[in-house]
Design an enzyme around this catalytic site. Structure first.
Site, PDB file in Angstrom:
ATOM      1  N   ARG A  78      46.339  30.015  43.260  1.00 49.26           N
ATOM      2  CA  ARG A  78      46.734  31.291  43.691  1.00 49.26           C
ATOM      3  C   ARG A  78      46.267  31.019  45.323  1.00 49.26           C
ATOM      4  O   ARG A  78      45.060  31.078  45.345  1.00 49.26           O
ATOM      5  CB  ARG A  78      46.410  32.412  43.202  1.00 49.26           C
ATOM      6  CG  ARG A  78      46.902  33.538  43.810  1.00 49.26           C
ATOM      7  CD  ARG A  78      46.335  34.866  43.255  1.00 49.26           C
ATOM      8  NE  ARG A  78      46.839  36.115  43.699  1.00 49.26           N
ATOM      9  CZ  ARG A  78      46.179  36.741  44.476  1.00 49.26           C
ATOM     10  NH1 ARG A  78      44.849  36.656  44.622  1.00 49.26           N
ATOM     11  NH2 ARG A  78      46.406  37.941  45.171  1.00 49.26           N
ATOM     12  N   HIS A 122      48.768  38.754  52.223  1.00 47.24           N
ATOM     13  CA  HIS A 122      47.451  39.071  51.951  1.00 47.24           C
ATOM     14  C   HIS A 122      46.731  39.487  53.077  1.00 47.24           C
ATOM     15  O   HIS A 122      45.683  38.735  53.489  1.00 47.24           O
ATOM     16  CB  HIS A 122      46.819  37.677  51.445  1.00 47.24           C
ATOM     17  CG  HIS A 122      45.526  37.998  50.430  1.00 47.24           C
ATOM     18  ND1 HIS A 122      45.190  37.573  49.171  1.00 47.24           N
ATOM     19  CD2 HIS A 122      44.207  38.567  50.623  1.00 47.24           C
ATOM     20  CE1 HIS A 122      43.926  37.989  48.975  1.00 47.24           C
ATOM     21  NE2 HIS A 122      43.494  38.525  49.734  1.00 47.24           N
ATOM     22  N   GLU A 167      47.224  43.571  46.883  1.00 48.16           N
ATOM     23  CA  GLU A 167      46.350  44.719  47.127  1.00 48.16           C
ATOM     24  C   GLU A 167      46.911  45.809  48.172  1.00 48.16           C
ATOM     25  O   GLU A 167      45.942  46.364  48.885  1.00 48.16           O
ATOM     26  CB  GLU A 167      44.920  44.568  47.111  1.00 48.16           C
ATOM     27  CG  GLU A 167      44.298  43.504  46.058  1.00 48.16           C
ATOM     28  CD  GLU A 167      43.009  43.391  46.269  1.00 48.16           C
ATOM     29  OE1 GLU A 167      42.252  43.347  47.334  1.00 48.16           O
ATOM     30  OE2 GLU A 167      42.246  42.789  45.214  1.00 48.16           O
ATOM     31  N   ASN A 292      43.838  42.452  39.952  1.00 51.67           N
ATOM     32  CA  ASN A 292      42.600  41.929  40.328  1.00 51.67           C
ATOM     33  C   ASN A 292      41.351  42.996  40.134  1.00 51.67           C
ATOM     34  O   ASN A 292      41.386  44.108  40.344  1.00 51.67           O
ATOM     35  CB  ASN A 292      42.819  42.012  42.036  1.00 51.67           C
ATOM     36  CG  ASN A 292      43.699  40.951  42.573  1.00 51.67           C
ATOM     37  OD1 ASN A 292      43.961  40.225  41.950  1.00 51.67           O
ATOM     38  ND2 ASN A 292      43.792  40.973  43.791  1.00 51.67           N
ATOM     39  N   TYR A 294      37.244  43.884  39.789  1.00 55.38           N
ATOM     40  CA  TYR A 294      36.026  43.712  39.983  1.00 55.38           C
ATOM     41  C   TYR A 294      34.869  44.459  39.403  1.00 55.38           C
ATOM     42  O   TYR A 294      33.815  44.036  38.804  1.00 55.38           O
ATOM     43  CB  TYR A 294      35.767  43.608  41.533  1.00 55.38           C
ATOM     44  CG  TYR A 294      36.446  42.579  42.184  1.00 55.38           C
ATOM     45  CD1 TYR A 294      37.859  42.788  42.734  1.00 55.38           C
ATOM     46  CD2 TYR A 294      35.877  41.243  42.339  1.00 55.38           C
ATOM     47  CE1 TYR A 294      38.395  41.472  43.109  1.00 55.38           C
ATOM     48  CE2 TYR A 294      36.410  40.188  42.717  1.00 55.38           C
ATOM     49  CZ  TYR A 294      37.775  40.397  43.252  1.00 55.38           C
ATOM     50  OH  TYR A 294      38.468  39.230  43.888  1.00 55.38           O
ATOM     51  N   GLU A 352      42.671  37.892  40.353  1.00 50.04           N
ATOM     52  CA  GLU A 352      41.190  37.781  40.958  1.00 50.04           C
ATOM     53  C   GLU A 352      40.172  38.438  40.035  1.00 50.04           C
ATOM     54  O   GLU A 352      40.608  39.569  39.515  1.00 50.04           O
ATOM     55  CB  GLU A 352      41.329  38.583  42.233  1.00 50.04           C
ATOM     56  CG  GLU A 352      42.071  37.777  43.143  1.00 50.04           C
ATOM     57  CD  GLU A 352      41.883  38.631  44.858  1.00 50.04           C
ATOM     58  OE1 GLU A 352      40.822  39.266  44.785  1.00 50.04           O
ATOM     59  OE2 GLU A 352      42.872  38.418  45.624  1.00 50.04           O
TER      60      GLU A 352
HETATM   61  O1  LIG Z   1      36.222  41.418  47.680  1.00 47.18           O
HETATM   62  C1  LIG Z   1      36.637  40.374  46.842  1.00 47.18           C
HETATM   63  C2  LIG Z   1      38.109  39.912  47.189  1.00 47.18           C
HETATM   64  N1  LIG Z   1      39.005  41.192  46.537  1.00 47.18           N
HETATM   65  N2  LIG Z   1      40.077  41.066  46.347  1.00 47.18           N
HETATM   66  C3  LIG Z   1      40.891  40.697  47.764  1.00 47.18           C
HETATM   67  C4  LIG Z   1      40.133  39.502  48.591  1.00 47.18           C
HETATM   68  O2  LIG Z   1      40.711  39.114  49.743  1.00 47.18           O
HETATM   69  C5  LIG Z   1      38.516  39.612  48.255  1.00 47.18           C
HETATM   70  O3  LIG Z   1      37.927  38.602  49.043  1.00 47.18           O
END
Ligand SMILES: OC[C@H]1NNC[C@@H](O)[C@@H]1O
Ligand SMILES: [Ca+2]
Length: 448
Positions: A78, A122, A167, A292, A294, A352
């Site tokens: 990706r 992005h 995002e 995504n 985290y 992600e």
């Molecule tokens: O913070 C880690 C990742 N989170 N989502 C978007 C990515 O560009 C970031 O690096």
């Protein structure tokens, strides 16, 4: 039946990156500047004065990096396309060398049996478009759709999985409300307008895809579950506001054609009303949602933390990553079950997932021992398997990130890669987590 973990037969194993974070050469061969070129070169915005001028030098090392992907056994990769590399002024003329870079990358990936998963945007908006209002200008829906059409017509014969935006919440919250990310605005009236135009642009691009595209298109959102810090009504309400603001603000318009009620409570007098036709544009049928994930947020009421009036409460017994995120894999399974239940079990990719930990330098023998990252991946992959068993339609997983790269305002200080990058020499070294991930892929999860 053994309790060995087995992912679905065609489960897709990949890794993710983004253009500004890895490519370097932001102005090479006719490329135009993005807002991140400008933001990074404005002193004080990025830690240590780091910029994407070189980053992982991927623009010049893509053949080597595709070979790395092959070595790890990736089935998918990706990546994002730099809009201003392809269209230097964001509209009109196409830069043949710029679009040729992505054409060549796609060919290299396919030659190695790796499926390209392309994100059109992005965060690296062409500077010229920002000078015309960027995400605050309603015309951007047409600008983005025109750019998307150029990319679909050039690559849709070989690219079978597209995402419009990465995002949008981060662009609105970081770029327009808090000013921590490009274009660095601090304006609670602008943030919801940017969010809305991001969604309109998303819809406009999907509409074009339905005219010219032959494969799949979706939207990638970051989701973070909000758990009330206490049973108090204040904390429950704070968690509900945080949940609407970060999770429902983008998925509800896309699936239901309306924003969560709570958004008025978040933005108050700064919350605009929008015409019905905007939601007709936004709510285009999608083939998948990219999630995504985290971390989670245990959330309490905080009247001073405007406009959401909610803050995260540190969990004393938890492990935290270098970006200050609690390691909480349960939050991933909860989030995936929430998406499935609320939006009718749409096809999902985890586009992600990963963590920045302090990695030791490359040891002799060329190993980088990152046990915390392996533990992070083990926990989160198990959490995904758990919900797949319950019927959630997760079709693939992309680790963030293939390479250590420019973590936006953190500069190069936060390393998310499963491959270590020595930014002085550009040498790549597979971390232990890359070898671990290679085993996960080779056994389709059985090694977990
Ligand atoms: O913070 C880690 C990742 N989170 N989502 C978007 C990515 O560009 C970031 O690096
Ligand atoms: Ca070619």
């Amino acid at each position: 039946m053994s309790n060995a973990i087995e992912f679905p037969k065609n489960f897709l194993w990949g890794a993710s990156t983004s253009a500004y974070q890895i490519e370097g050469s932001p102005l090479a061969d006719g490329a135009g500047p993005s807002i991140w070129q400008r933001f990074a070169h404005s002193p004080g915005n990025i830690r240590d004065g780091d910029t994407g001028d070189v980053a992982c030098d991927h623009y010049r090392r893509s053949a080597q990096d595709v070979a790395l992907m092959r070595e790890i056994g990736l089935q998918a990769y990706r990546f994002s396309i730099s809009w201003s590399r392809v269209m230097p002024s964001g509209r009109g003329a196409v830069n043949p060398v710029g679009i040729g870079f992505y054409d060549e990358l796609v060919d290299r990936l396919l030659a190695q049996g790796i499926k390209p998963m392309v994100t059109l945007f992005h965060w690296d908006l062409p500077e010229t478009l920002d000078n015309q209002g960027g995400w605050l200008n309603r015309d951007i829906a047409d600008w983005f759709a025109d750019y998307a059409r150029v990319m679909f017509e050039r690559l849709d014969d070989r690219v079978t999985s597209w995402a419009t935006l990465n995002e949008p919440w981060v662009v609105s919250d970081g770029g327009y409300l808090n000013g921590t990310l490009a274009p660095g605005h601090h304006n609670r009236f602008e943030a919801p307008i940017a969010a809305h135009n991001l969604l309109r642009a998303h819809g406009a691009a999907v509409k074009v895809y339905r005219e010219v595209g032959k494969h799949e298109i979706g939207l990638v959102v970051n989701l973070e579950p909000k758990y009330p810090a206490s049973e108090s009504a204040a904390d429950q309400q704070a968690a509900a506001r945080g949940h609407a603001y970060m999770n429902g603000q983008f998925l509800d318009p896309v699936f239901f054609g309306r924003y969560p009620e709570k958004m008025k409570d978040v933005y108050g007098d700064a919350w605009p009303e929008w015409p019905a036709e905007d939601f007709e544009l936004i709510r285009q049928r999608l083939d998948f949602i990219g999630v995504n994930y985290y971390t989670r947020s245990v959330t309490r009421d905080e009247p001073s933390a405007l406009p959401v009036r909610a803050v995260a409460v540190r969990q004393p017994l938890a492990t935290y990553t270098e970006t200050g995120w609690e390691v909480y894999a349960r939050g991933l399974s909860d989030t995936l079950e929430w998406v499935a239940a609320r939006y009718g079990n749409p096809p999902l990719y985890i586009t992600e997932n990963g963590a920045a930990f302090f990695d030791p330098p490359v040891a002799e023998g060329g190993r980088v021992h990152d046990p915390l990252r392996i533990d992070y991946y083990q926990k989160h992959l198990r959490a995904i398997h758990e919900v797949i068993q319950k019927g959630v339609d997760v079709r693939g997983y992309c680790a963030w990130s293939l390479l250590d790269n420019l973590e936006w305002a953190h500069g190069f200080s936060k390393r998310f890669g499963i491959v270590h990058v020595n930014f002085a020499t550009q040498e790549r070294t597979l971390k232990d987590s890359a070898y671990f991930y290679r085993e996960v892929i080779a056994t389709n999860g059985a090694v977990l």
